[in-house]
Motif scaffolding. Structure first.
Motif, PDB file in Angstrom:
ATOM      1  N   LEU A 112      33.845  21.386  47.721  1.00 29.12           N
ATOM      2  CA  LEU A 112      33.946  20.574  48.935  1.00 29.12           C
ATOM      3  C   LEU A 112      34.720  19.303  48.635  1.00 29.12           C
ATOM      4  CD1 LEU A 112      32.899  20.154  51.899  1.00 29.12           C
ATOM      5  CD2 LEU A 112      31.060  18.797  50.881  1.00 29.12           C
ATOM      6  N   TYR A 124      30.225  26.002  50.570  1.00 31.93           N
ATOM      7  CA  TYR A 124      31.490  25.260  50.553  1.00 31.93           C
ATOM      8  C   TYR A 124      31.768  24.881  49.100  1.00 31.93           C
ATOM      9  CZ  TYR A 124      31.028  24.732  55.623  1.00 31.93           C
ATOM     10  OH  TYR A 124      30.906  24.962  56.972  1.00 31.93           O
ATOM     11  N   SER A 167      38.809  21.721  53.045  1.00 37.88           N
ATOM     12  CA  SER A 167      37.626  22.415  52.529  1.00 37.88           C
ATOM     13  C   SER A 167      36.683  22.795  53.663  1.00 37.88           C
ATOM     14  CB  SER A 167      36.889  21.526  51.522  1.00 37.88           C
ATOM     15  OG  SER A 167      37.688  21.274  50.386  1.00 37.88           O
ATOM     16  N   GLY A 187      33.751  27.745  54.711  1.00 36.24           N
ATOM     17  CA  GLY A 187      32.973  28.189  53.570  1.00 36.24           C
ATOM     18  C   GLY A 187      32.967  29.703  53.446  1.00 36.24           C
TER      19      GLY A 187
END
Length: 431
Positions: free
Chosen positions: A89, A86, A70, A75
């Motif tokens: 996440l 993000y 992630s 992002g």
């Protein structure tokens, strides 16, 4: 001779004291090494890549790698280019285990909320009441980006209910980036379990109000609401602030209601909003709430600051209708939207999103309620469900620039309303 005996006794006592002090130092040194080893084990358990390969360890490694992935994406930017998002996440077990074709009834309603790291401690009481899928968007700035990443990861590892139900999304300024917290051991010292993580969050609370972030950074509340809302695949979403709590068993009651009668696609379900004195226990049922309401310990949300903002809910009608709150959840009555009503509601995931141009204080929720109205939705008031804010909202507790921000957003709201005429040219409704 007498003096010599006294000296001998003194030497014996002094020697004994020195031995005791030495033993204490050895003991403290042992404890320090043991504690250090324990912390290194905890840190290795969270971030280390070696160790025995068992099911629990594999699961931790899997979570760690998902977080790494992630973060490695960097992002995505929001539409304004000012913020980095993000999304997902950290995913909950509920979301991770959702498969295509899963029974639709398993994901009917989710709760979406938003916060900065200083209010994240409210998650404990919110999840204690909700106990169902929850999507949370966190805004962090500066050093808090690293701190937020580390702490939400610790929450997802040490807190079974959070691990099972909460999806975390992180938002920061576009010029900032979140990183994997494997070198930030200072954030994890003393974190042995879920309670320890929340204790750490308690030390960070009230660092600043959401709207008074250091560096004069704007809190993007509507962006955060949209990130949290789009972070769930549930058919319906309830969006509230993190310091609010819904009535007990809302998820099960709403599911039973929609299974009994499928709602219209242009209908949102309003939960009357209240606020309660800090010293009072949160009411779980309508009957408990009405008792507190009648003695002034509970009052309509924003009653002191903006009574017109919630007055259209018609609190007296709602309170007097089945005050005991018995019977299944249902629609009590339906209302048309009027300015400046800003209700909290359960809406279909297809409902219009919040306008992300609104930041800081003022008009961020009313603008969305206004669009819902122009788009043709009707507002159905639920018979016994509600939300309660922790503490009375009073004058003087807001940040210094509140009035300035409110005036700026008032101008933006006027432009926003004009834009709705073009967006919904065939709608006879206006706000």
């Amino acid at each position: 001779m007498h003096f010599s005996k006294k000296c001998s006794v003194f030497k014996v006592v002094l020697s004994a004291l020195l031995i005791v002090a030495l033993l204490q130092l050895i003991y403290l040194s042992f404890l320090s090494k043991f504690h250090g080893k324990q912390q290194r084990y905890r840190f290795s358990e969270l971030f280390g890549g070696s160790g025995k390969k068992n099911a629990a360890h594999s699961e931790k490694n899997s979570r760690k790698e998902r977080l790494r992935y992630s973060l490695s994406t960097g992002g995505i930017f929001d539409n304004s280019g000012q913020y980095r998002v993000y999304k997902n996440l950290i995913k909950s077990d509920f979301t991770t285990n959702q498969k295509p074709g899963t029974d639709a009834n398993s994901n009917v309603l989710a709760l979406a909320t938003h916060t900065t790291i200083n209010n994240l401690h409210h998650l404990d009481s919110l999840l204690e009441r909700w106990q169902n899928p929850l999507s949370m968007a966190i805004f962090a700035h500066g050093q808090d980006v690293k701190f937020a990443t580390a702490l939400v990861y610790a929450l997802s590892m040490f807190c079974p209910q959070i691990q099972a139900l909460v999806d975390f999304h992180l938002v920061c300024l576009s010029g900032e980036m979140a990183g994997f917290p494997e070198r930030d051991r200072e954030h994890f010292v003393g974190l042995d379990d879920c309670a320890a993580v929340f204790s750490r969050l308690e030390t960070h609370r009230d660092k600043y109000k959401n709207y008074a972030i250091e560096g004069n950074v704007s809190y993007p509340n509507n962006l955060l609401r949209n990130v949290a809302r789009s972070g769930t695949d549930a058919s319906y979403v309830l969006v509230i602030d993190i310091d609010m709590v819904p009535s007990a068993d809302l998820h099960q009651q709403f599911l039973a209601m929609v299974l009994k009668k499928e709602p219209a696609t242009d209908e949102v379900f309003v939960l009357p909003a209240f606020e309660i004195r800090h010293v009072r226990k949160m009411p779980a049922t309508k009957s408990e709430l009405v008792q507190l309401y009648q003695v002034g310990e509970v009052r309509p949300f924003y009653e002191e600051l903006c009574p017109r903002c919630q007055a259209p809910t018609n609190y007296s009608q709602w309170v007097n209708r089945h005050a005991r709150g018995t019977g299944p959840l249902d629609v009590a009555y339906t209302l048309s939207w009027v300015d400046p009503w800003e209700p909290f509601y359960i809406g279909p995931r297809t409902a219009p999103l919040y306008d992300e141009g609104f930041k800081q204080y003022g008009f961020n929720r009313i603008s969305q309620a206004c669009e819902i109205h122009v788009a043709g939705y009707r507002f159905s008031i639920l018979s016994s469900a509600f939300v309660v804010h922790k503490g009375f909202k009073v004058q003087g507790e807001f940040h210094a620039r509140k009035d300035e921000e409110n005036q700026r957003n008032r101008q933006l709201f006027r432009s926003f309303k004009e834009g709705l005429k073009s967006k919904y040219p065939s709608s006879p409704r206006r706000c």
